[in-house]
Motif scaffolding. Structure first.
Motif, mmCIF file in Angstrom:
data_model
loop_
_atom_site.group_PDB
_atom_site.id
_atom_site.type_symbol
_atom_site.label_atom_id
_atom_site.label_comp_id
_atom_site.label_asym_id
_atom_site.label_seq_id
_atom_site.Cartn_x
_atom_site.Cartn_y
_atom_site.Cartn_z
ATOM 1 N N SER A 167 -4.532 65.312 -45.277
ATOM 2 C CA SER A 167 -3.819 64.634 -46.358
ATOM 3 C C SER A 167 -4.729 64.442 -47.570
ATOM 4 C CB SER A 167 -3.291 63.283 -45.872
ATOM 5 O OG SER A 167 -2.617 62.604 -46.908
ATOM 6 N N GLY A 168 -5.964 63.998 -47.326
ATOM 7 C CA GLY A 168 -6.918 63.819 -48.416
ATOM 8 C C GLY A 168 -7.254 65.131 -49.116
ATOM 9 N N ALA A 169 -7.412 66.208 -48.332
ATOM 10 C CA ALA A 169 -7.718 67.520 -48.914
ATOM 11 C C ALA A 169 -6.593 67.984 -49.833
ATOM 12 C CB ALA A 169 -7.957 68.534 -47.799
ATOM 13 N N ILE A 170 -5.346 67.775 -49.397
ATOM 14 C CA ILE A 170 -4.202 68.175 -50.223
ATOM 15 C C ILE A 170 -4.152 67.348 -51.506
ATOM 16 C CG2 ILE A 170 -1.682 68.245 -50.340
ATOM 17 C CD1 ILE A 170 -1.704 68.733 -47.285
ATOM 18 N N LEU A 171 -4.309 66.029 -51.376
ATOM 19 C CA LEU A 171 -4.254 65.153 -52.558
ATOM 20 C C LEU A 171 -5.346 65.497 -53.564
ATOM 21 C CD1 LEU A 171 -3.480 61.709 -50.878
ATOM 22 C CD2 LEU A 171 -1.955 63.041 -52.331
ATOM 23 N N GLN A 172 -6.549 65.780 -53.076
ATOM 24 C CA GLN A 172 -7.635 66.160 -53.986
ATOM 25 C C GLN A 172 -7.337 67.485 -54.678
ATOM 26 O OE1 GLN A 172 -11.369 65.975 -51.800
ATOM 27 N NE2 GLN A 172 -10.924 63.888 -51.128
ATOM 28 N N GLY A 173 -6.648 68.387 -53.954
ATOM 29 C CA GLY A 173 -6.312 69.680 -54.534
ATOM 30 C C GLY A 173 -5.237 69.594 -55.602
ATOM 31 N N ILE A 174 -4.155 68.865 -55.332
ATOM 32 C CA ILE A 174 -3.040 68.846 -56.282
ATOM 33 C C ILE A 174 -3.325 67.950 -57.493
ATOM 34 C CG2 ILE A 174 -1.320 69.403 -54.539
ATOM 35 C CD1 ILE A 174 -0.492 66.496 -54.460
ATOM 36 N N THR A 175 -4.236 66.986 -57.350
ATOM 37 C CA THR A 175 -4.572 66.107 -58.482
ATOM 38 C C THR A 175 -5.834 66.545 -59.212
ATOM 39 O OG1 THR A 175 -5.886 64.595 -57.104
ATOM 40 C CG2 THR A 175 -3.531 64.116 -57.331
ATOM 41 N N ARG A 176 -6.571 67.501 -58.613
ATOM 42 C CA ARG A 176 -7.880 67.932 -59.140
ATOM 43 C C ARG A 176 -8.798 66.713 -59.340
ATOM 44 N NH1 ARG A 176 -4.583 71.063 -62.488
ATOM 45 N NH2 ARG A 176 -5.209 69.922 -64.353
ATOM 46 N N ASN A 177 -8.759 65.809 -58.381
ATOM 47 C CA ASN A 177 -9.558 64.587 -58.459
ATOM 48 C C ASN A 177 -10.262 64.371 -57.125
ATOM 49 O OD1 ASN A 177 -10.458 61.828 -58.529
ATOM 50 N ND2 ASN A 177 -9.005 61.463 -60.192
ATOM 51 N N ASP A 178 -11.603 64.329 -57.166
ATOM 52 C CA ASP A 178 -12.405 64.195 -55.946
ATOM 53 C C ASP A 178 -12.280 62.818 -55.300
ATOM 54 O OD1 ASP A 178 -13.269 66.756 -56.178
ATOM 55 O OD2 ASP A 178 -15.153 66.263 -57.164
ATOM 56 N N LEU A 179 -11.686 61.852 -56.002
ATOM 57 C CA LEU A 179 -11.603 60.487 -55.471
ATOM 58 C C LEU A 179 -10.268 60.209 -54.786
ATOM 59 C CD1 LEU A 179 -13.148 58.552 -58.506
ATOM 60 C CD2 LEU A 179 -14.314 59.389 -56.472
ATOM 61 N N ALA A 180 -9.377 61.193 -54.785
ATOM 62 C CA ALA A 180 -8.054 60.979 -54.188
ATOM 63 C C ALA A 180 -8.155 60.891 -52.662
ATOM 64 C CB ALA A 180 -7.118 62.114 -54.590
ATOM 65 N N ASP A 181 -7.472 59.892 -52.110
ATOM 66 C CA ASP A 181 -7.451 59.656 -50.664
ATOM 67 C C ASP A 181 -6.220 58.804 -50.375
ATOM 68 O OD1 ASP A 181 -8.390 57.168 -48.680
ATOM 69 O OD2 ASP A 181 -8.798 59.150 -47.880
ATOM 70 N N SER A 232 -7.164 75.366 -64.000
ATOM 71 C CA SER A 232 -6.487 74.702 -65.119
ATOM 72 C C SER A 232 -5.004 75.073 -65.111
ATOM 73 C CB SER A 232 -7.125 75.125 -66.451
ATOM 74 O OG SER A 232 -6.955 76.523 -66.648
ATOM 75 N N GLU A 233 -4.170 74.227 -65.705
ATOM 76 C CA GLU A 233 -2.729 74.450 -65.683
ATOM 77 C C GLU A 233 -2.314 75.746 -66.385
ATOM 78 O OE1 GLU A 233 -0.211 71.230 -66.601
ATOM 79 O OE2 GLU A 233 -1.137 69.863 -65.164
ATOM 80 N N PRO A 234 -2.906 76.106 -67.540
ATOM 81 C CA PRO A 234 -2.525 77.379 -68.173
ATOM 82 C C PRO A 234 -2.772 78.591 -67.270
ATOM 83 C CG PRO A 234 -3.719 76.010 -69.729
ATOM 84 C CD PRO A 234 -3.824 75.337 -68.411
ATOM 85 N N VAL A 235 -3.888 78.566 -66.520
ATOM 86 C CA VAL A 235 -4.188 79.672 -65.600
ATOM 87 C C VAL A 235 -3.151 79.729 -64.484
ATOM 88 C CG1 VAL A 235 -5.860 80.592 -63.946
ATOM 89 C CG2 VAL A 235 -6.660 79.636 -66.103
ATOM 90 N N ALA A 236 -2.823 78.549 -63.906
ATOM 91 C CA ALA A 236 -1.839 78.488 -62.819
ATOM 92 C C ALA A 236 -0.473 78.996 -63.287
ATOM 93 C CB ALA A 236 -1.733 77.060 -62.298
ATOM 94 N N ILE A 237 -0.074 78.605 -64.483
ATOM 95 C CA ILE A 237 1.206 79.071 -65.034
ATOM 96 C C ILE A 237 1.144 80.573 -65.293
ATOM 97 C CG2 ILE A 237 2.759 78.903 -67.020
ATOM 98 C CD1 ILE A 237 1.899 75.929 -67.226
ATOM 99 N N GLY A 238 -0.033 81.040 -65.758
ATOM 100 C CA GLY A 238 -0.213 82.459 -66.087
ATOM 101 C C GLY A 238 -0.062 83.381 -64.891
ATOM 102 N N VAL A 239 -0.409 82.908 -63.705
ATOM 103 C CA VAL A 239 -0.271 83.747 -62.505
ATOM 104 C C VAL A 239 1.085 83.545 -61.814
ATOM 105 C CG1 VAL A 239 -2.750 83.876 -62.102
ATOM 106 C CG2 VAL A 239 -1.429 82.044 -61.023
ATOM 107 N N GLY A 240 1.961 82.780 -62.474
ATOM 108 C CA GLY A 240 3.330 82.675 -61.982
ATOM 109 C C GLY A 240 3.600 81.569 -60.999
ATOM 110 N N VAL A 241 2.761 80.541 -60.962
ATOM 111 C CA VAL A 241 2.967 79.427 -60.038
ATOM 112 C C VAL A 241 3.793 78.338 -60.713
ATOM 113 C CG1 VAL A 241 1.834 77.575 -58.753
ATOM 114 C CG2 VAL A 241 0.861 79.873 -58.744
ATOM 115 N N SER A 242 4.834 77.885 -60.024
ATOM 116 C CA SER A 242 5.626 76.755 -60.511
ATOM 117 C C SER A 242 4.874 75.473 -60.152
ATOM 118 C CB SER A 242 7.015 76.767 -59.873
ATOM 119 O OG SER A 242 7.743 75.632 -60.261
ATOM 120 N N ILE A 243 4.107 74.946 -61.104
ATOM 121 C CA ILE A 243 3.154 73.868 -60.819
ATOM 122 C C ILE A 243 3.839 72.635 -60.246
ATOM 123 C CG2 ILE A 243 1.510 72.252 -61.849
ATOM 124 C CD1 ILE A 243 0.659 74.411 -63.741
#
Length: 335
Positions: free
Chosen positions: A78-92, A228-239
């Motif tokens: 759960s912590g790994a997912i939260l840190q990934g989707i928020t791009r924040n190392d303090l998420a838990d 970054s969000e522009p890169v994610a959008i550029g590769v076709g991911v629905s953020i």
């Protein structure tokens, strides 16, 4: 493409962690208020033990160890997912209030709804999920900016605020409850491993059996969301769609864990960081390592805690916090 050397390193680390978990499990099986001789463990497992030995092993120690392992794995993922989707190392899930939301839902359910003994165990993860989901949605809404999207720092600060507010609600609930029910909630708040019977294992196991493979399937999407969000959008991911799906996954994992272990924080913070330090930030590599680290950390904390002070010991949540709080402060100053 992942380098073969990194894959080999990951496998060696996974093997080492499995050995650590096995050793800690064996130590935990022998230690406790009713000690069990280590030379009697194997005969007892094979059905050659006395009634007392079989009761201590199969009804007290072994289910508690399995529950602790599963809950630690769920919190770490759960912590790994939260840190990934928020791009924040303090998420838990414990720090940003998701665990507290689950706890309030469990407390309300326990105090004010008629409970049938047979269904109580299996309803708990669902009730915790509803409470955690409502909390996560509120945190997400308050952290989201229409122009800049999700703001990671704001999410942590708002999450900490929600955690404190929900803790206050829990205290209000306790003040109006009868003594026998207050004891249960107090144990939950301290992070005491209270769900130590086999039905609790069957209640939490399906959640992990579905959500761990699902998260590994989504690992590449988590890699992209970490950019970054522009890169994610550029590769076709629905953020936003991917964030919501993965947020639901993280909430379900945290809720299933805290429904049987109580309010335990910092496992979801520490395990992903340690895993990234060992095998790098790629999700396909570090998530399996983080899952095993989370299980081992909580198992170790519970094994130490329940044997430090007789007869009840120190709750695992407090033992984890003694390590996790300084680590959180270190990350806070570092970032």
């Amino acid at each position: 493409m992942i380098q073969p050397a990194l894959i080999k390193k990951q496998r060696l680390i996974l093997f080492a962690l499995l050995v650590l978990i096995t050793i800690t499990t064996i130590i935990g099986l022998g230690l406790g208020y009713s000690s069990l001789s280590y030379d009697r463990l194997l005969p007892t497992f094979l059905g050659q033990g006395t009634f007392k030995e079989e009761f201590v092993l199969f009804s007290v120690r072994f289910p508690r160890i399995i529950i602790t392992l599963l809950a630690g794995m769920a919190l770490a993922l759960s912590g790994a997912i939260l840190q990934g989707i928020t791009r924040n190392d303090l998420a838990d899930p414990g720090i940003i209030g998701i665990n507290s939301g689950a706890g309030v839902a469990i407390a309300v359910f326990f105090l004010f709804f008629p409970i049938e003994a047979g269904s109580f165990v299996y309803l708990l993860p669902l009730v915790a999920f509803i409470g955690a989901l409502i909390t996560a949605c509120l945190i997400y809404v308050f952290s989201y900016n229409r122009h800049t999207g999700l703001q990671p720092v704001r999410l942590v600060l708002i999450g900490v605020g929600f955690s404190m507010a929900l803790s206050g609600i829990m205290i209000v609930l306790i003040s109006s409850a009868e003594r026998s029910k207050v004891d249960f909630i107090a144990k939950w708040l301290a992070g005491n491993i209270w769900g130590t019977d086999w039905p609790f294992i069957w209640a939490i196991l399906p959640w992990l059996a579905i959500l761990i493979p699902f998260t590994l399937y989504k690992a590449n999407r988590l890699n992209i969301l970490g950019l970054s969000e522009p890169v994610a959008i550029g590769v076709g991911v629905s953020i936003e769609k991917e964030r919501i799906v993965l947020l639901l996954t993280a909430v379900a994992l945290a809720a299933s864990a805290v429904s049987v272990t109580g309010g335990i924080a910092f496992i979801g913070l520490m395990a992903p960081h340690i895993a990234k330090a060992l095998v790098g930030p790629r999700n396909q590599l570090f998530i399996p390592v983080a899952i095993l680290i989370g299980g081992w950390l909580l198992l170790l904390a519970d094994t130490i805690g329940r044997n430090v002070v007789d007869p009840d010991g120190i709750p695992a949540g407090i033992m984890v916090s003694l390590i996790g709080a300084p680590y959180f402060m270190y990350l806070l100053f570092k970032k």
